[in-house]
Design an enzyme around this catalytic site. Structure first.
Site, PDB file in Angstrom:
ATOM      1  N   SER A  14       0.842  -1.200   0.000  1.00 33.58           N
ATOM      2  CA  SER A  14       0.000   0.000   0.000  1.00 33.58           C
ATOM      3  C   SER A  14       0.876   1.249   0.000  1.00 33.58           C
ATOM      4  CB  SER A  14      -0.853   0.011   1.271  1.00 33.58           C
ATOM      5  OG  SER A  14      -1.570   1.220   1.382  1.00 33.58           O
ATOM      6  N   TYR A  40      -2.304  -0.375  10.420  1.00 38.65           N
ATOM      7  CA  TYR A  40      -2.416  -0.743   8.989  1.00 38.65           C
ATOM      8  C   TYR A  40      -1.108  -0.411   8.259  1.00 38.65           C
ATOM      9  CZ  TYR A  40      -4.126  -0.917   4.164  1.00 38.65           C
ATOM     10  OH  TYR A  40      -4.293  -1.216   2.825  1.00 38.65           O
TER      11      TYR A  40
HETATM   12  O1  NJP Z   1     -10.585  -4.569  -0.846  1.00 40.41           O
HETATM   13  P1  NJP Z   1     -11.829  -5.547  -0.787  1.00 40.41           P
HETATM   14  P2  NJP Z   1      -9.436  -4.288  -1.937  1.00 40.41           P
HETATM   15  N1  NJP Z   1      -8.854 -14.945   3.924  1.00 40.41           N
HETATM   16  O2  NJP Z   1     -12.408  -5.355   0.562  1.00 40.41           O
HETATM   17  C1  NJP Z   1     -10.371 -10.948   1.145  1.00 40.41           C
HETATM   18  C2  NJP Z   1      -4.931  -3.301  -0.623  1.00 40.41           C
HETATM   19  N2  NJP Z   1      -5.123  -1.857  -0.799  1.00 40.41           N
HETATM   20  O3  NJP Z   1      -9.678  -4.950  -3.200  1.00 40.41           O
HETATM   21  O4  NJP Z   1     -12.671 -13.638   2.301  1.00 40.41           O
HETATM   22  C3  NJP Z   1      -9.032 -14.819   2.603  1.00 40.41           C
HETATM   23  O5  NJP Z   1     -12.699  -5.342  -1.985  1.00 40.41           O
HETATM   24  C4  NJP Z   1     -11.851 -10.644   0.925  1.00 40.41           C
HETATM   25  O6  NJP Z   1     -12.564 -11.839   0.618  1.00 40.41           O
HETATM   26  P3  NJP Z   1     -13.559 -12.656   1.633  1.00 40.41           P
HETATM   27  C5  NJP Z   1      -5.631  -3.854   0.599  1.00 40.41           C
HETATM   28  O7  NJP Z   1      -4.924  -3.625   1.779  1.00 40.41           O
HETATM   29  C6  NJP Z   1      -6.324  -1.349  -1.134  1.00 40.41           C
HETATM   30  O8  NJP Z   1      -9.227  -2.836  -1.915  1.00 40.41           O
HETATM   31  O9  NJP Z   1     -14.515 -13.283   0.699  1.00 40.41           O
HETATM   32  N3  NJP Z   1      -9.427 -13.684   2.008  1.00 40.41           N
HETATM   33  C7  NJP Z   1     -11.781  -9.780  -0.319  1.00 40.41           C
HETATM   34  O10 NJP Z   1     -11.789 -10.578  -1.475  1.00 40.41           O
HETATM   35  C8  NJP Z   1      -5.704  -5.320   0.245  1.00 40.41           C
HETATM   36  O11 NJP Z   1      -4.511  -5.983   0.616  1.00 40.41           O
HETATM   37  C9  NJP Z   1      -6.493   0.026  -1.219  1.00 40.41           C
HETATM   38  O12 NJP Z   1     -14.150 -11.646   2.554  1.00 40.41           O
HETATM   39  C10 NJP Z   1      -9.672 -12.636   2.795  1.00 40.41           C
HETATM   40  C11 NJP Z   1     -10.427  -9.092  -0.201  1.00 40.41           C
HETATM   41  O13 NJP Z   1      -9.701  -9.741   0.846  1.00 40.41           O
HETATM   42  C12 NJP Z   1      -5.826  -5.303  -1.277  1.00 40.41           C
HETATM   43  O14 NJP Z   1      -5.513  -3.984  -1.696  1.00 40.41           O
HETATM   44  C13 NJP Z   1      -5.419   0.855  -1.014  1.00 40.41           C
HETATM   45  C14 NJP Z   1      -9.521 -12.683   4.187  1.00 40.41           C
HETATM   46  C15 NJP Z   1     -10.550  -7.618   0.146  1.00 40.41           C
HETATM   47  O15 NJP Z   1     -11.185  -6.984  -0.925  1.00 40.41           O
HETATM   48  C16 NJP Z   1      -7.189  -5.677  -1.811  1.00 40.41           C
HETATM   49  O16 NJP Z   1      -8.193  -4.937  -1.178  1.00 40.41           O
HETATM   50  C17 NJP Z   1      -4.218   0.310  -0.669  1.00 40.41           C
HETATM   51  C18 NJP Z   1      -9.094 -13.896   4.736  1.00 40.41           C
HETATM   52  N4  NJP Z   1      -8.929 -14.050   6.063  1.00 40.41           N
HETATM   53  C19 NJP Z   1      -4.063  -1.046  -0.572  1.00 40.41           C
HETATM   54  N5  NJP Z   1      -9.849 -11.474   4.692  1.00 40.41           N
HETATM   55  C20 NJP Z   1      -7.804   0.660  -1.507  1.00 40.41           C
HETATM   56  N6  NJP Z   1      -8.831  -0.099  -1.846  1.00 40.41           N
HETATM   57  O17 NJP Z   1      -7.918   1.898  -1.405  1.00 40.41           O
HETATM   58  C21 NJP Z   1     -10.187 -10.701   3.651  1.00 40.41           C
HETATM   59  O18 NJP Z   1      -3.201   1.121  -0.436  1.00 40.41           O
HETATM   60  N7  NJP Z   1     -10.079 -11.384   2.502  1.00 40.41           N
END
Ligand code: NJP
Length: 246
Positions: A141, A154
């Site tokens: 990030s 974070y």
């Molecule tokens: O967010 P979101 P993003 N085991 O909430 C999964 C980074 N980032 O696409 O398990 C397995 O739509 C969850 O799936 P589910 C951020 O830190 C973003 O933005 O079904 N999976 C979902 O698919 C992250 O590392 C921004 O709930 C788990 C996914 O994670 C990455 O981008 C800025 C889980 C989250 O999708 C993707 O995030 C930045 C588990 N225990 C960095 N827990 C931004 N959006 O602004 C969660 O700097 N997931």
């Protein structure tokens, strides 16, 4: 290089950046292994990918559980014969000020954002070493480079991911031909903010959403660029932010 027949595991594939990345890779001939906890969303995504002529495997799992990751990799090898790469994308961002002592949220961020990445690397590494090459892309990030209010924990988790990526690259790239990349996005329009419970932060974040943010597809394009470089090229870091973000 295109992605024809390359088998790529994507964590957090059920929404946002992971979902967009899966579509992008599959559209270029890659075989995507979709990992997340929400099986229904992964099945829906697999259907979309297949309707567009791509190949996808649903591999439900929790990145904090080593066994789940091992099962995902075995399932990928059973179905597609190999694994060529891993995109460690699953992550959470329940921002809060430290004095609120939301220690359970701190633990969850450490478990998913850091340990989840370590579990992923441990699960695919034997395959990549055996194949004498591959790709590991970690979604870090902008928060790895800069503190923002409510982001003490974070930012710490994402700095850990960035530095782990550099260590991985130095240990794995020259010796085993495994390319490693840290991707550091600024604000992207996804569900990531939905885990915030600190009311003071929610107000600040809603102001941030007034700017034109990045779209998940912008990060998917950066990941695709990384994966399609010649094997001799290691893209170390991609720091990508919205034009309007300070
Ligand atoms: O967010 P979101 P993003 N085991 O909430 C999964 C980074 N980032 O696409 O398990 C397995 O739509 C969850 O799936 P589910 C951020 O830190 C973003 O933005 O079904 N999976 C979902 O698919 C992250 O590392 C921004 O709930 C788990 C996914 O994670 C990455 O981008 C800025 C889980 C989250 O999708 C993707 O995030 C930045 C588990 N225990 C960095 N827990 C931004 N959006 O602004 C969660 O700097 N997931």
């Amino acid at each position: 290089m295109n992605l024809e027949d390359r088998v790529i595991v994507i964590t957090g594939a059920s929404s946002g950046i992971g979902e967009a990345t899966a579509k992008k890779i599959a559209a270029d001939g890659g075989k995507v292994v979709l990992m997340a906890r929400s099986e229904d969303k992964l099945i829906a995504l697999k259907t979309v990918i297949e309707n567009n002529g791509g190949q996808a495997l649903v591999a439900t799992g929790d990145v904090t559980k080593k066994k789940d990751f091992e099962n995902v990799v075995s399932k990928a090898v059973d179905t597609f014969g190999k694994v060529d790469g891993l995109i460690n994308n699953a992550g959470l961002m329940p921002l809060s000020f430290v004095n609120k002592l939301k220690t359970e949220e701190w633990d969850t961020m450490v478990d998913v954002n850091i340990k989840g990445v370590l579990n992923g690397v441990a699960s695919v590494l034997p395959q990549l070493i055996e194949n004498k090459g591959g790709d590991i892309i970690n979604i870090s990030s902008m928060a790895a480079n800069r503190y923002f209010p409510g982001g003490a924990v974070y930012c710490a988790t994402k700095s850990a991911v960035k530095m782990f990526s550099e260590g991985l690259r130095q240990e794995l790239a020259p010796k085993h031909g495994i390319n490693v990349t840290s991707i550091e996005p600024g604000a992207v329009a996804t569900n990531l903010m939905s885990t915030i419970t600190d009311e003071d932060i929610k107000e600040k974040v809603s102001k941030m959403q007034e700017m034109t943010t990045l779209e998940s597809e912008d990060i998917a394009n950066a990941i695709h660029y990384t994966l399609t470089q010649p094997q001799r090229v290691n893209i170390n870091d991609i720091y990508i932010v919205p034009t309007e973000q300070q």
